[in-house]
Design an enzyme around this catalytic site. Structure first.
Site, mmCIF file in Angstrom:
data_model
loop_
_atom_site.group_PDB
_atom_site.id
_atom_site.type_symbol
_atom_site.label_atom_id
_atom_site.label_comp_id
_atom_site.label_asym_id
_atom_site.label_seq_id
_atom_site.Cartn_x
_atom_site.Cartn_y
_atom_site.Cartn_z
ATOM 1 C CB CYS A 130 -14.780 8.489 -1.724
ATOM 2 S SG CYS A 130 -14.850 6.907 -1.395
ATOM 3 C CB CYS A 135 -22.436 5.686 -3.484
ATOM 4 S SG CYS A 135 -21.195 6.892 -3.088
ATOM 5 C CG ASP A 137 -2.013 0.762 1.142
ATOM 6 O OD1 ASP A 137 -2.211 1.548 -0.480
ATOM 7 O OD2 ASP A 137 -2.876 1.341 1.980
ATOM 8 C CB CYS A 177 -24.700 -6.290 -9.292
ATOM 9 S SG CYS A 177 -25.298 -5.918 -7.780
ATOM 10 C CB CYS A 229 -20.017 -6.790 -11.696
ATOM 11 S SG CYS A 229 -18.635 -6.461 -9.964
#
Length: 381
Positions: free
Chosen positions: A209, A193, A129, A186, A183
């Protein structure tokens, strides 16, 4: 050799290991460049730094021949969406209720990398990360999962709850097949969100976000997003938690990245009273600590303002005298949400006379105008 490395990885607590080549995602430079040019990274300037290394593993380390992508589950025991109804309590993202994954995974990757280096007689480098590595596209290329419409990696076996690490090696290891997208039609992750952070499927605008706003964003959060944040004081699990693939996920094994009970639903009143020392003690060893006390209390005060609790208004009033302007400004906003106009006018007279921070004064102005006190508002202009 691979079977030995996989067995060692499992012993160390990793739930998945897949292999890919450094050139497995040839369109990555173009995808990254377009995202950066759109400014969707917000204040995350580090995304643009060393973008050439981020887009091509061979630029980061020319000796790399193979990339091992590893995943570790942090599947929560309870539904994170249930926390959103506990408005007097803070909701902390599931991964952040545990020990900082950077520390946990980095140590395990080093041990596994050392084992691989000894077995292959080839050099290795490990990343989790903090380095310019695009873990999710590489994990998809390795077959660990696929990037869903919310851009998070989804695994058929582990759902959305997956922490990633990478081992770059000079050894030649047969790669796995990429994972295909499952996916279908969907779009639950997009529809749930709260801030419409997805301009299109598979595209994230970090500037909208809640995870970005509550963690990466340094200053005051724009008023248009505050109500939507609800009681989320660190991160947001909505788009992950709603994914139907989670029903196949195993929760983390006992003793590995176990959640701290005191971080499951901490009372906002307790969080609002944290000074610097208290914040460091409360969140020692967790990802929350890296955000810093002032930014965290900004989030807590937004949650208090969204709580609808008159009792919590006292905590917001107390924070009007906080040393940090960021905290004071959000305390003003919370008072405006919870108290009557007359009470806000009294607080303004008691607290704003010596205020010098422009952003805090702007928050006072907005509260007074909301209460239709044009005269006091003009005094701030």
């Amino acid at each position: 050799m691979r079977r030995l490395v996989e067995a060692r990885a499992r012993h160390l607590g990793f739930d998945a290991l897949r292999v890919t080549r450094p050139d497995a995602v040839p369109d990555l430079p173009g995808r990254l460049s377009a995202w950066l040019e759109a400014g969707a990274q917000g204040e995350m300037g580090w995304m643009a730094e060393r973008a050439d290394q981020r887009a091509d593993p061979r630029v980061l380390w020319p000796e790399v021949r193979t990339i091992l992508m590893l995943g570790m589950s942090y599947g929560p025991d309870d539904d994170p969406l249930a926390l959103l109804g506990q408005r007097a309590h803070g909701a902390i993202a599931a991964y952040a209720q545990r020990r900082d994954y950077h520390d946990v995974i980095k140590g395990k990757l080093k041990e596994l990398g050392g084992y691989l280096a000894a077995k292959s007689a080839c050099p290795v480098k490990v990343f989790v990360d903090t380095a310019p590595v695009m873990e999710k596209p590489l994990a998809e290329a390795a077959g660990l999962g696929w990037q869903g419409k919310h851009t998070v990696l989804v695994s058929r076996a582990l759902g959305n709850w997956l922490l990633l690490g990478a081992i770059y090696t000079g050894a030649e290891i047969e790669p796995d097949e990429p994972e295909r997208d499952h996916c279908g039609t969907c779009r639950r992750c997009l529809d749930i969100c709260p801030t419409d952070a997805f301009p299109a499927p598979y595209r994230l605008d970090a500037r909208r976000c809640i995870s970005y706003l509550t963690i990466e964003h340094a200053g005051p959060i724009a008023p248009e997003f505050r109500a939507a944040i609800g009681n989320r004081v660190f991160g947001c699990d909505d788009c992950l938690a709603v994914c139907p693939w989670n029903k196949f996920a195993e929760t983390a094994r006992e003793g590995r990245l176990a959640a701290r009970p005191d971080l499951a639903a901490p009372p906002l009143a307790e969080l609002a009273r944290l000074d610097e020392a208290g914040f460091r003690q409360r969140f020692a060893g967790t990802p929350v600590k890296r955000t810093g006390r002032d930014r965290f209390l900004r989030n807590v005060l937004i949650a208090i303002g969204n709580s609808g609790s008159r009792a919590l208004a006292d905590e917001a009033v107390r924070c009007l005298r906080d040393p940090a302007p960021l905290v004071r400004g959000m305390a003003v906003w919370a008072c405006g949400r919870l108290l009557a106009a007359a009470e806000c006018r009294d607080l303004f007279r008691d607290h704003a006379s010596g205020e010098t921070d422009a952003q805090v004064l702007s928050e006072w102005r907005a509260v007074l105008e909301q209460g239709k006190d044009r005269r006091l508002s003009r005094e701030l202009s």
